[in-house]
Design a protein around this motif. Structure first.
Motif, PDB file in Angstrom:
ATOM      1  N   ARG A   1      19.437 -28.528 -49.923  1.00 50.65           N
ATOM      2  CA  ARG A   1      18.137 -29.188 -49.906  1.00 50.65           C
ATOM      3  C   ARG A   1      17.645 -29.179 -48.454  1.00 50.65           C
ATOM      4  N   THR A   2      16.347 -29.340 -48.248  1.00 55.23           N
ATOM      5  CA  THR A   2      15.823 -29.435 -46.885  1.00 55.23           C
ATOM      6  C   THR A   2      15.213 -30.815 -46.668  1.00 55.23           C
ATOM      7  N   VAL A   3      15.282 -31.273 -45.423  1.00 58.75           N
ATOM      8  CA  VAL A   3      14.698 -32.555 -45.053  1.00 58.75           C
ATOM      9  C   VAL A   3      14.136 -32.429 -43.642  1.00 58.75           C
ATOM     10  N   GLY A   4      12.920 -32.933 -43.461  1.00 64.20           N
ATOM     11  CA  GLY A   4      12.327 -32.984 -42.128  1.00 64.20           C
ATOM     12  C   GLY A   4      12.877 -34.183 -41.379  1.00 64.20           C
ATOM     13  N   LEU A   5      13.104 -34.005 -40.091  1.00 64.87           N
ATOM     14  CA  LEU A   5      13.678 -35.081 -39.289  1.00 64.87           C
ATOM     15  C   LEU A   5      12.644 -35.825 -38.460  1.00 64.87           C
ATOM     16  N   GLY A   6      11.582 -35.148 -38.065  1.00 70.52           N
ATOM     17  CA  GLY A   6      10.584 -35.775 -37.213  1.00 70.52           C
ATOM     18  C   GLY A   6      10.156 -34.839 -36.101  1.00 70.52           C
ATOM     19  N   THR A   7       9.571 -35.408 -35.060  1.00 71.14           N
ATOM     20  CA  THR A   7       9.023 -34.611 -33.968  1.00 71.14           C
ATOM     21  C   THR A   7       9.614 -35.067 -32.638  1.00 71.14           C
ATOM     22  N   LEU A   8       9.972 -34.100 -31.815  1.00 66.11           N
ATOM     23  CA  LEU A   8      10.459 -34.346 -30.466  1.00 66.11           C
ATOM     24  C   LEU A   8       9.628 -33.540 -29.485  1.00 66.11           C
TER      25      LEU A   8
ATOM     26  N   ILE B   1      22.717 -39.136 -40.461  1.00 66.80           N
ATOM     27  CA  ILE B   1      22.703 -38.032 -39.514  1.00 66.80           C
ATOM     28  C   ILE B   1      21.893 -38.444 -38.295  1.00 66.80           C
ATOM     29  N   ARG B   2      22.365 -38.062 -37.104  1.00 63.28           N
ATOM     30  CA  ARG B   2      21.642 -38.317 -35.863  1.00 63.28           C
ATOM     31  C   ARG B   2      21.501 -37.000 -35.102  1.00 63.28           C
ATOM     32  N   LEU B   3      20.248 -36.681 -34.761  1.00 60.20           N
ATOM     33  CA  LEU B   3      19.945 -35.497 -33.948  1.00 60.20           C
ATOM     34  C   LEU B   3      19.474 -35.996 -32.592  1.00 60.20           C
ATOM     35  N   THR B   4      20.127 -35.530 -31.524  1.00 57.49           N
ATOM     36  CA  THR B   4      19.766 -35.930 -30.172  1.00 57.49           C
ATOM     37  C   THR B   4      19.458 -34.686 -29.355  1.00 57.49           C
TER      38      THR B   4
ATOM     39  N   ASP C   1      17.057 -40.332 -36.314  1.00 54.19           N
ATOM     40  CA  ASP C   1      18.058 -40.741 -37.295  1.00 54.19           C
ATOM     41  C   ASP C   1      17.491 -40.550 -38.699  1.00 54.19           C
ATOM     42  N   VAL C   2      18.336 -40.074 -39.600  1.00 54.44           N
ATOM     43  CA  VAL C   2      17.900 -39.876 -40.986  1.00 54.44           C
ATOM     44  C   VAL C   2      19.094 -40.101 -41.914  1.00 54.44           C
ATOM     45  N   LYS C   3      18.805 -40.635 -43.077  1.00 54.66           N
ATOM     46  CA  LYS C   3      19.819 -40.762 -44.128  1.00 54.66           C
ATOM     47  C   LYS C   3      19.373 -39.838 -45.253  1.00 54.66           C
ATOM     48  N   PRO C   4      19.828 -38.579 -45.237  1.00 57.67           N
ATOM     49  CA  PRO C   4      19.357 -37.613 -46.231  1.00 57.67           C
ATOM     50  C   PRO C   4      19.851 -37.945 -47.636  1.00 57.67           C
TER      51      PRO C   4
ATOM     52  N   GLY D   1      27.108 -37.431 -37.211  1.00 56.26           N
ATOM     53  CA  GLY D   1      26.899 -38.188 -38.435  1.00 56.26           C
ATOM     54  C   GLY D   1      28.077 -39.058 -38.763  1.00 56.26           C
ATOM     55  N   SER D   2      27.881 -39.863 -39.798  1.00 55.65           N
ATOM     56  CA  SER D   2      28.956 -40.718 -40.287  1.00 55.65           C
ATOM     57  C   SER D   2      28.829 -40.833 -41.798  1.00 55.65           C
ATOM     58  N   GLY D   3      29.959 -40.936 -42.436  1.00 57.16           N
ATOM     59  CA  GLY D   3      29.941 -41.069 -43.885  1.00 57.16           C
ATOM     60  C   GLY D   3      31.336 -40.928 -44.456  1.00 57.16           C
TER      61      GLY D   3
END
Length: 87
Positions: A35-42, A12-15, A22-25, A55-57
């Motif tokens: 489920r929940t996953v933190g992506l980071g800080t912007l 997954i990519r959040l822009t 970028d994260v691979k959950p 995303g891709s998969g």
């Protein structure tokens, strides 16, 4: 933070405003088990922003329930007083 279900491996990519996370959950092994996953800080400027989630998969990317944006307090500069104590 993303709340999602994911039955296969995906990336997954959040822009937002030229910043990318970028994260691979982890798989949830079901499209209905979330489920929940933190992506980071912007850092966001004041005003309107455009958010893109891509995303891709194989076999589907993600079953997205919600995206949660949480403000964080601004860090204040740290100063060290080097003045010697008065005797």
């Amino acid at each position: 933070t993303l709340e999602y279900a994911l039955a296969s491996d995906s990336s997954i990519r959040l822009t937002v405003s030229g910043q990318t996370l970028d994260v691979k959950p982890a798989r949830t092994d079901s499209w209905r088990q979330y489920r929940t996953v933190g992506l980071g800080t912007l850092e966001l400027a004041d005003g309107e922003q455009e958010l893109t989630l891509s995303g891709s998969g194989a076999g589907g990317v993600i079953n997205l329930r919600k995206i949660i944006l949480t403000p964080t307090p601004k860090k204040l500069p740290t100063t060290i007083d080097k003045t010697p104590p008065i005797p």
